[in-house]
Design a protein around this motif. Structure first.
Motif: not given
Length: 258
Positions: A83, A85, A101-103, A128, A130, A150-151, A154-155
């Motif tokens: 993740v 961040s 993955i990221s937002d 988000a 990935g 995971m998405m 996490a989000f």
């Protein structure tokens, strides 16, 4: 999918993702010499590091991204998902994983490929993204559905909102595998899934990576899936192929950023 020519480089992008900066890059427009010619972004295969760094810089310039904020990982054909961040340190030592993955805005995710399936994820509702890497080991373990999981965790993403692009990879007709790999694929996907095909003469098993990862995503509830149906093995003029070029080759870049 549309092909773009920009800043001396050529890459593919999803025309439905105009709000994202992303690209599946060909092997053209870089500075690496043979056998990595020319836009190789793999730093652990013998290509001089200065050339690899310049190739990365050209990729980021083509997408108008800050390369210093890019996040990548050390690919190990597993199920770990990172993740990314704001706390992710720029330039830190690569962690072992096969997905990120990221937002975060302006946090490019980047990976390297040469026959394995690039998996690009986008949830426009949650904002988000990935990026995943699916070789046979990851595919028979469910790396695609793991990223969806995971998405969600996490989000707060919903599978129905996640859109996925499967990029160029080695096609079924060129991907003969051993009986042990075929057995693992059938154990995960089922005998009726059609992910293993046998040639009519030698009956040797061939693994359909695109079909398998698509099925894994569909089982997770993802329905918006596109496949860039380009076989890397048959198109070494534009993409690197570890199998077709017998290991003496580079790695093409895939980048995605909010």
């Amino acid at each position: 999918m549309e092909k773009v020519q920009h800043a001396g480089l050529s890459y593919f992008r999803n025309e439905d993702w105009r709000c994202l900066r992303h690209g599946i890059f060909t092997r053209h427009g870089g500075v690496s010499e043979a056998p990595w010619n020319t836009l190789n972004v793999g730093a652990s295969i013998g290509d001089p590091l200065d050339a690899v760094k310049e190739n990365h810089a050209r990729v980021y310039r083509a997408l108008d991204l800050c390369g210093e904020r890019a996040t990548s990982c050390w690919l190990v054909h597993g199920l770990d998902v990172l993740v990314a961040s704001e706390e992710t340190r720029n330039g830190e030592q690569l962690r072992k994983a096969d997905a990120i993955i990221s937002d975060q805005q302006d946090r490019p995710l980047v990976m390297r490929y040469a026959d394995c399936v690039p998996l690009l994820f986008y949830d426009r509702v949650r904002g988000a993204i990935g990026l995943g890497h699916a070789g046979w080991r990851g595919t028979v373990q469910g790396i695609a559905s793991r990223i969806v999981q995971m998405m969600r965790g996490a989000f707060g993403c919903r599978a129905a909102d996640i859109e996925v692009v499967l990029g160029p990879a080695i096609s079924r007709r060129n991907y003969q595998v051993g009986e042990d790999v075929a057995a693992r694929a059938l154990a995960y996907y089922g005998e009726s899934a059609g992910v293993i095909w046998r040639d009519p003469v030698q009956r040797a098993p061939h693994f359909d990576l695109w079909r398998a990862n698509r099925l894994d995503l569909e089982r997770s509830g993802v329905t918006n899936i596109k496949i860039l149906d380009i076989c890397t093995f048959e198109n070494t003029c534009d993409f690197y192929s570890h199998r077709a070029e017998m290991g003496a080759t580079g790695r093409f870049a895939v980048v995605i950023s909010l």
